[in-house]
Design an enzyme around this catalytic site. Structure first.
Site, PDB file in Angstrom:
ATOM      1  N   GLU A  96       0.878  -1.167   0.000  1.00  0.00           N
ATOM      2  CA  GLU A  96       0.000   0.000   0.000  1.00  0.00           C
ATOM      3  C   GLU A  96       0.916   1.217   0.000  1.00  0.00           C
ATOM      4  OE1 GLU A  96      -2.710   0.198   3.318  1.00  0.00           O
ATOM      5  OE2 GLU A  96      -3.490   2.142   2.655  1.00  0.00           O
ATOM      6  N   ARG A 328       5.510 -12.921   9.355  1.00  0.00           N
ATOM      7  CA  ARG A 328       6.157 -11.659   9.033  1.00  0.00           C
ATOM      8  C   ARG A 328       7.490 -11.597   9.755  1.00  0.00           C
ATOM      9  NH1 ARG A 328       2.532  -7.820   9.206  1.00  0.00           N
ATOM     10  NH2 ARG A 328       3.895  -6.072   9.623  1.00  0.00           N
ATOM     11  N   LYS A 338       4.428   0.599   9.529  1.00  0.00           N
ATOM     12  CA  LYS A 338       4.492   1.831   8.745  1.00  0.00           C
ATOM     13  C   LYS A 338       3.833   2.995   9.480  1.00  0.00           C
ATOM     14  CE  LYS A 338       3.089   0.021   4.732  1.00  0.00           C
ATOM     15  NZ  LYS A 338       2.652  -0.053   3.329  1.00  0.00           N
TER      16      LYS A 338
HETATM   17  P1  ATP Z   1       2.707  -2.415   8.027  1.00  0.00           P
HETATM   18  O1  ATP Z   1       2.109  -3.396   8.974  1.00  0.00           O
HETATM   19  O2  ATP Z   1       4.115  -2.061   8.303  1.00  0.00           O
HETATM   20  O3  ATP Z   1       1.857  -1.217   7.786  1.00  0.00           O
HETATM   21  P2  ATP Z   1       1.619  -3.666   5.751  1.00  0.00           P
HETATM   22  O4  ATP Z   1       1.509  -5.131   5.796  1.00  0.00           O
HETATM   23  O5  ATP Z   1       0.401  -2.884   5.980  1.00  0.00           O
HETATM   24  O6  ATP Z   1       2.810  -3.204   6.671  1.00  0.00           O
HETATM   25  P3  ATP Z   1       1.783  -3.463   2.953  1.00  0.00           P
HETATM   26  O7  ATP Z   1       2.202  -2.305   2.170  1.00  0.00           O
HETATM   27  O8  ATP Z   1       0.370  -3.876   2.907  1.00  0.00           O
HETATM   28  O9  ATP Z   1       2.248  -3.178   4.417  1.00  0.00           O
HETATM   29  O10 ATP Z   1       2.715  -4.713   2.669  1.00  0.00           O
HETATM   30  C1  ATP Z   1       3.039  -5.178   1.394  1.00  0.00           C
HETATM   31  C2  ATP Z   1       3.439  -6.614   1.491  1.00  0.00           C
HETATM   32  O11 ATP Z   1       4.544  -6.758   2.367  1.00  0.00           O
HETATM   33  C3  ATP Z   1       2.333  -7.458   2.059  1.00  0.00           C
HETATM   34  O12 ATP Z   1       2.215  -8.633   1.279  1.00  0.00           O
HETATM   35  C4  ATP Z   1       2.759  -7.754   3.447  1.00  0.00           C
HETATM   36  O13 ATP Z   1       2.288  -8.991   3.870  1.00  0.00           O
HETATM   37  C5  ATP Z   1       4.275  -7.731   3.341  1.00  0.00           C
HETATM   38  N1  ATP Z   1       4.864  -7.358   4.612  1.00  0.00           N
HETATM   39  C6  ATP Z   1       4.630  -6.246   5.332  1.00  0.00           C
HETATM   40  N2  ATP Z   1       5.319  -6.256   6.488  1.00  0.00           N
HETATM   41  C7  ATP Z   1       6.025  -7.413   6.495  1.00  0.00           C
HETATM   42  C8  ATP Z   1       6.928  -8.016   7.419  1.00  0.00           C
HETATM   43  N3  ATP Z   1       7.263  -7.432   8.590  1.00  0.00           N
HETATM   44  N4  ATP Z   1       7.468  -9.199   7.092  1.00  0.00           N
HETATM   45  C9  ATP Z   1       7.152  -9.796   5.932  1.00  0.00           C
HETATM   46  N5  ATP Z   1       6.310  -9.293   5.033  1.00  0.00           N
HETATM   47  C10 ATP Z   1       5.740  -8.116   5.295  1.00  0.00           C
HETATM   48 MG    MG Z   2      -1.237  -3.545   4.605  1.00  0.00          MG
END
Ligand code: ATP
Ligand code: MG
Length: 630
Positions: A96, A328, A338
């Site tokens: 995102e 994760r 984020k």
């Molecule tokens: P955050 O929790 O930091 O806001 P998010 O999951 O909302 O992260 P996205 O932009 O939706 O962030 O993530 C893009 C991709 O990266 C998704 O497929 C998500 O599962 C993966 N991702 C995000 N954080 C991690 C992590 N700590 N370890 C592994 N994969 C991750």
């Molecule tokens: Mg997300």
């Protein structure tokens, strides 16, 4: 399916505050039910298991990592073997664009792009830009830059917002099938009627509107007839489902916001849970890999796809992707949310998303990390099904390993102490040969000037040496790296008693660093000649958080209480060998005995700025610590 952004020019974005009725929670793209699920019972993925961390750290995470294959790759191989997807492998990385990518995303990038590459498939970079309020052009740019810097090559660059029309049609389809309804309740009322993990929810009084009425209302929602927060479209599933995600989740909400891609075309926007599965479906993703928190959303994604396919002829059915959840990445001393990272940026706790203390890809890059070291780290930790926290030291070690092979050695003095070689001729300069990289003979040698006045580290001199201290002290002889043996003969102090310089004599016969009479010294220290030294700013970083788990705080405090007040130390006048006066941003060196350093973009001609990427292991610090413990 090539939708390169070049032919789709977009307007610059402004981020107005969300227009919400009082007391209405700001919809953030995450179904309300998810949040409630998480709050009621934190998903195991949010908990940190320090024992599992140790296992993950040695790269032997799950039992099912037999034969070096992680469980995701084993699924892919099994699918290829059985011909489940006709041998096709299609993955995607779907960030995102509401922040910069962090090291957790690097794990996901390594996994998704890695699998596509290894199995002759394709991996899309897809911006999950369903939420107009939080997304910015800056993030979009940084994401692509970071993905490419890590070495990933997207097959297509795609935008979830390009699917808005299709998703809207799917929603109308569900309404016609009696599987979705317009609800006039407020977000708060919806939340309160959702029930709990132990009690069923209450059905909305608007749940039994006819399809015709719902179609009309939904159309008018789209046309902008209703204010934000006044109506939502909900799926008609089951208010008593044990899975809160299935209790009539919201599919669309009204947001009178313009979107960076679709402009003012829409004032209804899809919720993340409604949109996500269709994005994968439209791209015919075979292995939709996401983190464990989404495990209990999978039944909802399945329900949505099945609902669209209901009563459709075989050939009109939409693609049903297969979702696979993995753990994760969590790292000690590191915050990987984020939302919280944005807070650090907004509150100016750090200088920006690329502050070298940030766990962002751009922060690591600026600090001096290489894509190779991050990829090697991701490969080492592997993927598995249980959550753990990896020691940040594991990541640091991969950088040391990489830079040890590649980084040229240089001499730099961070905290200078002036040394006068009293028997060295005034005005004379000697050019000595120094080895550029002992790990790489091809890197050759360079000349380093030596003179009567030098700088050494303050730490390398003690007027009264503690036990086992073999560096310089009055009467002791040490080797100056690549130069001569020197012996301390006098200590000069100012009126306050502070040491201003020390005097030494050198032995001309030891030029190059060895004594023809076989005399040994116990220590070799680095130095820089004063006359020709480059004056530099050096930024020394420690972990941004003082606690291994930054979220571990006493009641009533928040995670910011764990910020490390000593995470940055700026040294304004370090002395470097003259060859470092002009550097290019990103150039990396090993400063002998100190660590690996990268030139910062703030460097100016004649005034370099260096970031410490990672220290070398400091045996003396350990020794000193032991001493203190005794
Ligand atoms: P955050 O929790 O930091 O806001 P998010 O999951 O909302 O992260 P996205 O932009 O939706 O962030 O993530 C893009 C991709 O990266 C998704 O497929 C998500 O599962 C993966 N991702 C995000 N954080 C991690 C992590 N700590 N370890 C592994 N994969 C991750
Ligand atoms: Mg997300």
């Amino acid at each position: 399916m090539k939708t390169e952004r070049a032919e789709n020019p977009r307007r610059p974005i402004r981020i107005p505050p969300p227009k919400m009725a009082d007391g209405v929670a700001s919809p953030d793209g995450t179904a309300e039910a998810t949040k409630q699920n998480l709050e009621a019972q934190p998903h195991p993925s949010k908990k940190i298991d320090m024992n599992a961390a140790k296992q993950a750290g040695n790269g032997q995470g799950a039992e099912d990592q037999r034969e070096g294959l992680d469980f995701v790759r084993r699924i892919v191989e099994e699918d290829n073997r059985t011909g489940k997807w006709g041998g096709r492998v299609a993955t995607r990385f779907p960030p995102e664009p509401n922040g910069y990518l962090h090291i957790g995303h690097a794990k996901s990038i390594a996994l998704n792009f890695g699998i596509a590459e290894e199995y002759g498939g394709e991996c899309n970079l897809r911006y999950d830009d369903t939420n107009p309020a939080k997304e910015e052009e800056e993030y979009v740019k940084s994401i692509e830059e970071d993905v490419r810097w890590l070495g990933a090559r997207p097959a297509n660059i795609l935008w979830a917002s390009d699917y808005f029309d299709t998703m809207y049609e799917y929603a109308q389809d569900l309404i016609r099938k009696g599987l979705a309804y317009v609800d006039d309740q407020t977000a708060e009322q919806i939340r309160q009627s959702r029930g709990t993990l132990t009690a069923p929810g209450r059905e909305s009084p608007f749940r039994n509107r006819t399809p015709a009425e719902n179609l009309d209302l939904f159309d008018r929602m789209r046309k902008g007839e209703f204010p934000d927060g006044s109506k939502v479209l909900r799926a008609k599933i089951d208010m008593a489902s044990p899975n809160l995600n299935l209790r009539d989740p919201v599919m669309y909400r009204i947001l009178h916001e313009s979107h960076h891609n679709t402009g003012d075309k829409w004032c209804v926007y899809p919720m993340y849970d409604w949109a996500h599965g269709f994005e994968d479906s439209l791209e015919k993703i075979t292995h939709s890999i996401c983190t464990l928190e989404f495990e209990n959303h999978r039944p909802l994604y399945d329900w949505f796809i099945d609902a669209v396919n209901l009563n459709r002829a075989e050939r009109d059915r939409i693609w049903h992707p297969q979702q696979i959840e993995f753990a994760r990445l969590n790292l000690t001393y590191t915050m990987l949310s984020k939302r919280k990272l944005l807070q650090l940026v907004n509150e100016k706790t750090v200088s920006g998303w690329d502050d070298p203390r940030m766990p962002t890809i751009s922060g690591f890059r600026r600090k001096g990390y290489t894509p190779e070291s991050i990829r090697a780290f991701a490969k080492h930790i592997g993927v598995n099904k249980f959550n753990s926290t990896v020691d940040v030291g594991v990541l640091e070690n991969f950088l040391r390993e990489d830079l040890n092979k590649r980084a040229p050695r240089r001499m730099a003095v961070l905290r200078p102490l002036k040394v006068v070689i009293t028997n060295y001729p005034e005005g004379q300069v000697d050019q000595l040969d120094a080895i550029n990289n002992p790990e790489d003979p091809a890197a050759g040698t360079r000349k380093v000037p030596f003179g009567r006045v030098l700088y050494i580290e303050q730490d390398d001199f003690r007027e009264t040496p503690p036990p086992k201290y073999f560096r310089l002290f009055p009467g002791n002889e040490v080797r100056l790296r690549y130069a001569y043996y020197v012996k301390c003969t006098a200590v000069v102090k100012d009126a306050s008693g502070a040491i201003t310089e020390i005097h030494c004599t050198y032995d001309p016969a030891t030029r190059g660093g060895d004594s023809p009479d076989g005399r040994k010294v116990k220590s070799t220290i680095h130095w820089v000649a004063a006359d020709s030294a480059a004056d530099a700013e050096v930024r020394l970083y420690e972990h941004l958080f003082a606690k291994a788990d930054p979220d571990d705080v006493p009641e009533g405090q928040d995670w910011r209480a764990n910020l490390n007040p000593k995470s940055l130390e700026v040294i304004s006048h370090a002395k470097l060998e003259p060859g470092l006066r002009e550097v290019m941003a990103g150039e990396k060196f090993q400063f002998e005995r100190l660590g690996y350093f990268a030139a910062d973009p703030d460097s100016k001609p004649g005034r370099p700025v260096f970031n410490r990427a990672v220290s070398l292991k400091d045996t003396w610090a350990k020794e000193a610590q032991k001493g203190q413990q005794k």
